[in-house]
Motif scaffolding. Structure first.
Motif, mmCIF file in Angstrom:
data_model
loop_
_atom_site.group_PDB
_atom_site.id
_atom_site.type_symbol
_atom_site.label_atom_id
_atom_site.label_comp_id
_atom_site.label_asym_id
_atom_site.label_seq_id
_atom_site.Cartn_x
_atom_site.Cartn_y
_atom_site.Cartn_z
ATOM 1 N N ASP A 163 -9.374 -11.592 18.310
ATOM 2 C CA ASP A 163 -10.419 -12.605 18.159
ATOM 3 C C ASP A 163 -11.196 -12.444 16.860
ATOM 4 O OD1 ASP A 163 -11.811 -10.315 18.869
ATOM 5 O OD2 ASP A 163 -13.011 -11.282 20.421
ATOM 6 N N LYS A 164 -10.894 -11.374 16.100
ATOM 7 C CA LYS A 164 -11.554 -11.172 14.805
ATOM 8 C C LYS A 164 -10.705 -10.256 13.937
ATOM 9 C CE LYS A 164 -14.359 -7.813 17.171
ATOM 10 N NZ LYS A 164 -15.552 -7.641 17.919
ATOM 11 N N PHE A 165 -10.981 -10.305 12.634
ATOM 12 C CA PHE A 165 -10.285 -9.472 11.657
ATOM 13 C C PHE A 165 -11.163 -9.343 10.422
ATOM 14 C CE2 PHE A 165 -8.702 -13.840 11.194
ATOM 15 C CZ PHE A 165 -8.958 -14.098 9.853
ATOM 16 N N ALA A 166 -10.824 -8.382 9.569
ATOM 17 C CA ALA A 166 -11.550 -8.182 8.309
ATOM 18 C C ALA A 166 -10.562 -8.235 7.154
ATOM 19 C CB ALA A 166 -12.280 -6.836 8.313
ATOM 20 N N VAL A 167 -10.930 -8.959 6.106
ATOM 21 C CA VAL A 167 -10.120 -9.040 4.894
ATOM 22 C C VAL A 167 -10.833 -8.232 3.807
ATOM 23 C CG1 VAL A 167 -9.136 -10.545 3.131
ATOM 24 C CG2 VAL A 167 -9.293 -11.347 5.502
ATOM 25 N N HIS A 168 -10.129 -7.233 3.269
ATOM 26 C CA HIS A 168 -10.650 -6.380 2.201
ATOM 27 C C HIS A 168 -10.012 -6.817 0.892
ATOM 28 C CE1 HIS A 168 -10.779 -4.122 5.943
ATOM 29 N NE2 HIS A 168 -11.744 -3.386 5.434
ATOM 30 N N VAL A 169 -10.783 -7.348 -0.035
ATOM 31 C CA VAL A 169 -10.273 -7.689 -1.358
ATOM 32 C C VAL A 169 -10.300 -6.386 -2.152
ATOM 33 C CG1 VAL A 169 -10.593 -9.074 -3.425
ATOM 34 C CG2 VAL A 169 -11.146 -10.041 -1.169
ATOM 35 N N LEU A 170 -9.108 -5.888 -2.504
ATOM 36 C CA LEU A 170 -9.021 -4.562 -3.107
ATOM 37 C C LEU A 170 -9.505 -4.535 -4.548
ATOM 38 C CD1 LEU A 170 -5.627 -3.197 -1.695
ATOM 39 C CD2 LEU A 170 -7.946 -2.994 -0.746
ATOM 40 N N ALA A 171 -10.142 -3.420 -4.896
ATOM 41 C CA ALA A 171 -10.608 -3.164 -6.259
ATOM 42 C C ALA A 171 -9.458 -2.583 -7.079
ATOM 43 C CB ALA A 171 -11.789 -2.195 -6.234
ATOM 44 N N ASP A 172 -9.580 -2.661 -8.406
ATOM 45 C CA ASP A 172 -8.484 -2.235 -9.277
ATOM 46 C C ASP A 172 -8.144 -0.751 -9.179
ATOM 47 O OD1 ASP A 172 -10.585 -1.130 -10.741
ATOM 48 O OD2 ASP A 172 -10.166 -2.260 -12.566
ATOM 49 N N ASP A 173 -9.008 0.059 -8.575
ATOM 50 C CA ASP A 173 -8.705 1.484 -8.405
ATOM 51 C C ASP A 173 -8.146 1.790 -7.008
ATOM 52 O OD1 ASP A 173 -11.008 1.107 -6.914
ATOM 53 O OD2 ASP A 173 -12.088 2.811 -7.764
ATOM 54 N N GLN A 174 -7.737 0.764 -6.277
ATOM 55 C CA GLN A 174 -7.251 0.957 -4.915
ATOM 56 C C GLN A 174 -5.744 0.715 -4.754
ATOM 57 O OE1 GLN A 174 -10.306 -1.501 -2.797
ATOM 58 N NE2 GLN A 174 -10.522 0.390 -1.617
ATOM 59 N N GLY A 175 -4.992 1.016 -5.808
ATOM 60 C CA GLY A 175 -3.534 0.903 -5.710
ATOM 61 C C GLY A 175 -2.966 1.775 -4.609
ATOM 62 N N ASP A 176 -3.587 2.940 -4.384
ATOM 63 C CA ASP A 176 -3.121 3.829 -3.325
ATOM 64 C C ASP A 176 -3.318 3.191 -1.948
ATOM 65 O OD1 ASP A 176 -5.912 4.030 -3.667
ATOM 66 O OD2 ASP A 176 -5.976 6.079 -2.910
ATOM 67 N N ILE A 177 -4.406 2.463 -1.765
ATOM 68 C CA ILE A 177 -4.662 1.779 -0.489
ATOM 69 C C ILE A 177 -3.653 0.643 -0.309
ATOM 70 C CG2 ILE A 177 -6.332 0.386 0.814
ATOM 71 C CD1 ILE A 177 -7.079 3.357 0.661
ATOM 72 N N CYS A 178 -3.369 -0.086 -1.372
ATOM 73 C CA CYS A 178 -2.364 -1.154 -1.334
ATOM 74 C C CYS A 178 -1.026 -0.592 -0.860
ATOM 75 C CB CYS A 178 -2.225 -1.772 -2.726
ATOM 76 S SG CYS A 178 -0.916 -3.000 -2.880
ATOM 77 N N SER A 179 -0.592 0.507 -1.454
ATOM 78 C CA SER A 179 0.689 1.124 -1.089
ATOM 79 C C SER A 179 0.661 1.678 0.329
ATOM 80 C CB SER A 179 1.034 2.252 -2.061
ATOM 81 O OG SER A 179 1.232 1.741 -3.351
ATOM 82 N N LEU A 180 -0.435 2.342 0.692
ATOM 83 C CA LEU A 180 -0.564 2.945 2.016
ATOM 84 C C LEU A 180 -0.401 1.906 3.121
ATOM 85 C CD1 LEU A 180 -1.347 5.375 3.852
ATOM 86 C CD2 LEU A 180 -3.746 4.696 3.506
ATOM 87 N N PHE A 181 -1.077 0.767 2.983
ATOM 88 C CA PHE A 181 -1.046 -0.244 4.033
ATOM 89 C C PHE A 181 0.197 -1.140 3.952
ATOM 90 C CE2 PHE A 181 -5.212 1.353 4.666
ATOM 91 C CZ PHE A 181 -5.477 1.139 6.014
ATOM 92 N N ALA A 182 1.036 -0.941 2.926
ATOM 93 C CA ALA A 182 2.313 -1.645 2.831
ATOM 94 C C ALA A 182 3.454 -0.797 3.393
ATOM 95 C CB ALA A 182 2.608 -2.010 1.375
ATOM 96 N N MET A 183 3.220 0.512 3.578
ATOM 97 C CA MET A 183 4.257 1.424 4.074
ATOM 98 C C MET A 183 4.422 1.319 5.587
ATOM 99 S SD MET A 183 4.001 4.942 1.863
ATOM 100 C CE MET A 183 2.520 5.489 2.676
ATOM 101 N N LYS A 184 5.623 1.598 6.033
ATOM 102 C CA LYS A 184 5.912 1.641 7.471
ATOM 103 C C LYS A 184 5.930 3.095 7.916
ATOM 104 C CE LYS A 184 8.684 -2.523 7.370
ATOM 105 N NZ LYS A 184 9.976 -3.125 7.488
ATOM 106 N N GLY A 185 5.626 3.315 9.180
ATOM 107 C CA GLY A 185 5.770 4.629 9.774
ATOM 108 C C GLY A 185 4.813 5.687 9.267
ATOM 109 N N THR A 186 3.605 5.290 8.881
ATOM 110 C CA THR A 186 2.628 6.254 8.404
ATOM 111 C C THR A 186 1.303 6.036 9.118
ATOM 112 O OG1 THR A 186 1.602 7.198 6.425
ATOM 113 C CG2 THR A 186 1.866 4.821 6.456
ATOM 114 N N ASP A 187 0.492 7.082 9.199
ATOM 115 C CA ASP A 187 -0.845 6.982 9.789
ATOM 116 C C ASP A 187 -1.778 6.437 8.714
ATOM 117 O OD1 ASP A 187 -3.277 7.197 11.065
ATOM 118 O OD2 ASP A 187 -3.248 9.395 11.171
ATOM 119 N N ARG A 188 -1.870 5.141 8.616
ATOM 120 C CA ARG A 188 -2.641 4.492 7.559
ATOM 121 C C ARG A 188 -4.117 4.880 7.607
ATOM 122 N NH1 ARG A 188 0.428 -1.257 8.547
ATOM 123 N NH2 ARG A 188 2.338 -0.656 7.491
#
Length: 161
Positions: A66-91
């Motif tokens: 019934d709800k969600f949050a959208v995080h617009v990533l900052a330019d220093d968050q490439g690691d977060i981008c990759s982390l949440f794109a990976m499968k099988g990991t504890d994000r």
């Protein structure tokens, strides 16, 4: 080239921002994924949209939430981008986050966070479009992370000249 390859080529050449969308499942477990299909929809009321592939493991919890949050990533968050794109990991075990007053997982460091109540889910081919009404906004003075040609990075400094 076939139409699918041409479509991917054209869309891959369209630079976009990068977001991570989060929610919780019916057990309260945090879920999140990297999304670049994100856009504003309406000012009155404030609404946004994003799309989710029907084949991802978190499809059902996101489309039923019934709800969600959208995080617009900052330019220093490439690691977060990759982390949440990976499968099988504890994000969420691999990043800094907290639970908001709306009960949503909020990742630290984003340039903006839009907490939304789900307004509508629209079927669209092999994806569904989630439309959300914005109920809370946080904004920081940061530069965005961009996605272009299957790579992510920051806006080149010469862009601002």
């Amino acid at each position: 080239m076939d139409n699918v390859a041409l479509f991917k080529e054209v869309m891959g050449n369209y630079p976009t921002g990068v977001t991570v969308v989060t929610t919780v499942d019916e057990n309260g477990t945090p879920l999140g994924l990297t999304v670049n299909s994100f856009a504003s929809v309406s000012i009155d009321p404030l609404m946004i949209l994003w799309s989710i592939d029907k084949r991802v493991s978190s499809y059902e919890p996101f489309t039923k939430a019934d709800k969600f949050a959208v995080h617009v990533l900052a330019d220093d968050q490439g690691d977060i981008c990759s982390l949440f794109a990976m499968k099988g990991t504890d994000r969420f075990g691999s990043c800094e986050w907290k639970t908001s007053e709306h009960g949503l997982p909020i990742i630290s460091g984003a340039l903006g966070v839009l907490q939304c109540k789900t307004h509508q889910v629209v079927e669209a081919g092999d994806h569904s479009i989630l439309i959300g009404e914005v109920i809370d906004i946080v904004s920081e003075q940061k530069d965005p992370l961009l996605y272009h040609r299957r790579k992510f990075g920051k806006i080149p400094s010469e862009f601002y000249k």
